[in-house]
Enzyme design. Structure first.
Site, PDB file in Angstrom:
ATOM      1  CG  HIS A 124      -1.974   0.857   1.443  1.00 50.49           C
ATOM      2  ND1 HIS A 124      -1.551   2.181   1.758  1.00 50.49           N
ATOM      3  CD2 HIS A 124      -3.307   0.661   1.133  1.00 50.49           C
ATOM      4  CE1 HIS A 124      -2.740   3.158   1.949  1.00 50.49           C
ATOM      5  NE2 HIS A 124      -3.762   2.006   1.611  1.00 50.49           N
ATOM      6  CG  ASP A 202       0.631  -2.265   6.250  1.00 51.41           C
ATOM      7  OD1 ASP A 202      -0.267  -2.206   6.942  1.00 51.41           O
ATOM      8  OD2 ASP A 202       0.281  -1.617   5.296  1.00 51.41           O
ATOM      9  CD  GLN A 205      -6.645  -4.540   4.452  1.00 51.99           C
ATOM     10  OE1 GLN A 205      -7.720  -5.278   4.729  1.00 51.99           O
ATOM     11  NE2 GLN A 205      -6.964  -3.449   3.975  1.00 51.99           N
ATOM     12  CE  LYS A 228      -7.254  -0.287   6.063  1.00 53.33           C
ATOM     13  NZ  LYS A 228      -7.970   0.080   5.032  1.00 53.33           N
ATOM     14  CB  CYS A 366      -3.685   3.181  -1.500  1.00 49.39           C
ATOM     15  SG  CYS A 366      -4.726   4.342  -1.264  1.00 49.39           S
TER      16      CYS A 366
HETATM   17  N1  PMP Z   1      -1.671  -0.668   4.604  1.00 52.34           N
HETATM   18  C1  PMP Z   1      -2.833  -1.367   3.927  1.00 52.34           C
HETATM   19  C2  PMP Z   1      -2.360  -2.571   3.497  1.00 52.34           C
HETATM   20  C3  PMP Z   1      -3.848  -0.830   3.936  1.00 52.34           C
HETATM   21  O1  PMP Z   1      -4.906  -1.764   3.412  1.00 52.34           O
HETATM   22  C4  PMP Z   1      -4.411   0.569   4.556  1.00 52.34           C
HETATM   23  C5  PMP Z   1      -5.780   1.236   4.478  1.00 52.34           C
HETATM   24  N2  PMP Z   1      -6.230   0.961   3.086  1.00 52.34           N
HETATM   25  C6  PMP Z   1      -3.349   1.196   4.946  1.00 52.34           C
HETATM   26  C7  PMP Z   1      -2.061   0.617   5.040  1.00 52.34           C
HETATM   27  C8  PMP Z   1      -3.434   2.508   5.472  1.00 52.34           C
HETATM   28  O2  PMP Z   1      -4.261   2.515   6.585  1.00 52.34           O
HETATM   29  P1  PMP Z   1      -4.742   3.864   7.258  1.00 52.34           P
HETATM   30  O3  PMP Z   1      -5.500   4.624   6.227  1.00 52.34           O
HETATM   31  O4  PMP Z   1      -5.759   3.555   8.275  1.00 52.34           O
HETATM   32  O5  PMP Z   1      -3.606   4.597   7.675  1.00 52.34           O
END
Ligand code: PMP
Length: 408
Positions: A124, A202, A205, A228, A366
């Site tokens: 991401h 990270d 998920q 999430k 993203c």
């Molecule tokens: N990493 C991953 C794999 C994600 O799916 C997301 C959220 N889509 C993020 C980072 C970013 O998370 P946040 O917007 O809550 O900071």
């Protein structure tokens, strides 16, 4: 193991799921974007504001200590959930903040020209762009860890990269938000450690979908986001090895992160407070504590098992639709299906599905470098939670067929 839980009743714990969209029952297939919240989380936040609201760690009055206890209690619950010590867990607004904290506080002072930061092709942007920024500031280099067409990390290539002697840090997602791939983070962190490479995982998920034991993974940093995993937005955390926290300068300065301030200089508080300047999202974290209770009462293994059954069903019904291509067929996957239908743009597909009451995400998720790898600008993504039903997935597949004919 047979599944004895009453998933229909569990679905009833989520008030929003009973609403309609465009006159149709809502089919929410966007949990990877943000999860819906169970009643217990909503009521806990409501009760906090009604009965306990005060700032944390500042006031000696009763409300102040109730708010502080509730906030610190959530830290302990989160730490227990991922099997770490609460003192090593910094609470912050989410993964984006957490990774920026590591980038600016750990990496920036240590990177030298010629150093390499590795990030996988499936990251991401939150686990990519902060590294690019600090690498750029220090003359270090970013390199991609490539993936296979199925969406798995190319382990041979990674092994060669780790052995190059130039790599300082590896940024890797536990579970891909686009492909659903569950990366073998434990094995990869072990390998990275042998080469002295620091690992940043990270977990955004992963935490919502499976039991996560950060101590067993053996990484150096683990980031996650609360919204999430049934918690409020603006909540998340960063775990780091104690040695890392001890060596890191503060990221943000302000109230709460100090022991003593003089014009000549400041003595900082100990971690985790050293990294929690300012008033946090107190009500949000109290709600996140309730989310942890909720998930643990269901059982992370039961959640995983239920979602795996939903995923297998989704793969089988979607796989039968002519012209539908699924992105991400890793041997270990979480309940996420990215797809495209021949002749249909992802946004058109998502817009027409919305008219059926079905919420899926369309776009690059993203993850531009991943879209470039597959040679597409966007995909549609359906992401499932334990409270989704097999009937919803059948309706989703029928709706894709209907929309496909409309767009043909
Ligand atoms: N990493 C991953 C794999 C994600 O799916 C997301 C959220 N889509 C993020 C980072 C970013 O998370 P946040 O917007 O809550 O900071």
């Amino acid at each position: 193991m047979s599944d004895s839980r009453d998933w229909a009743a569990i679905r009833g714990d989520f008030p929003l799921l009973s609403r309609q969209v465009h006159g149709k029952p809502l089919v929410y297939l966007d949990s990877a974007n943000t999860s819906q919240k169970p009643r217990s989380v909503i009521e806990t936040v409501d009760e906090f504001y009604r009965l306990h609201n005060a700032n944390v760690s500042r006031a000696v009055h009763q409300l102040g200590s109730e708010a502080t206890d509730a906030y610190e209690n959530s830290r302990r619950k989160l730490a227990a959930l991922i099997n770490v010590q609460a003192d090593d867990l910094v609470l912050c607004s989410g993964t984006t903040f957490a990774i920026n904290l590591v980038a600016y506080s750990w990496a920036l002072p240590r990177l030298n020209p010629g150093d390499v930061i590795l990030a996988s092709r499936m990251e991401h942007h939150a686990n990519l762009v902060p590294w690019q920024i600090v690498a750029g500031l220090r003359g270090a280099e970013m390199r991609a860890v490539e993936i296979t067409p199925e969406g798995e990390v190319d382990r041979d290539a990674l092994t060669r990269q780790l052995a190059s002697g130039k790599v300082k840090l590896l940024a890797l997602t536990h579970v891909s938000n686009v492909l659903g791939t569950v990366n073998p983070v434990r094995e990869i962190c072990r390998e990275a450690r042998k080469h002295g490479v620091v690992t940043v995982i990270d977990g955004s998920q992963a935490l919502p979908h499976r039991a996560v034991d950060v101590a067993a993974i053996g990484c150096d940093f683990y980031a996650f986001t609360g919204h999430k995993m049934c918690g409020p937005t603006g909540t998340g955390g960063l775990w780091a090895r104690r040695e890392c926290w001890r060596e890191m300068p503060p990221f943000l300065g302000g109230g709460e992160m100090i022991r003593e301030v003089r014009f000549e200089g400041t003595v900082f508080n100990d971690p985790p407070h050293k990294f929690e300047a300012g008033t946090p999202n107190i009500a949000g974290f109290v709600g996140l504590g309730a989310a942890v209770d909720y998930l643990q009462a269901l059982g992370m293994d039961a959640i995983e098992q239920r979602e795996q059954a939903l995923l297998a069903h989704a793969h089988s019904v979607l796989g039968a639709i002519p012209g539908l291509r699924i992105f991400g067929t890793a041997s270990e996957k979480a309940a996420v299906v990215s797809f495209l239908v021949e002749g249909a743009h992802a946004h058109d597909l998502a817009t027409l599905l919305d008219l059926e009451g079905i919420a899926v995400r369309s776009g690059h998720h993203c993850a531009h470098p991943l879209m470039q790898f597959y040679g597409v600008a966007a995909t549609c993504r359906a992401s499932f939670a334990f409270w989704n039903t097999f009937e919803e997935i059948d309706f989703f597949a029928r709706s894709i067929e209907k929309v496909r004919k409309l767009l043909a």
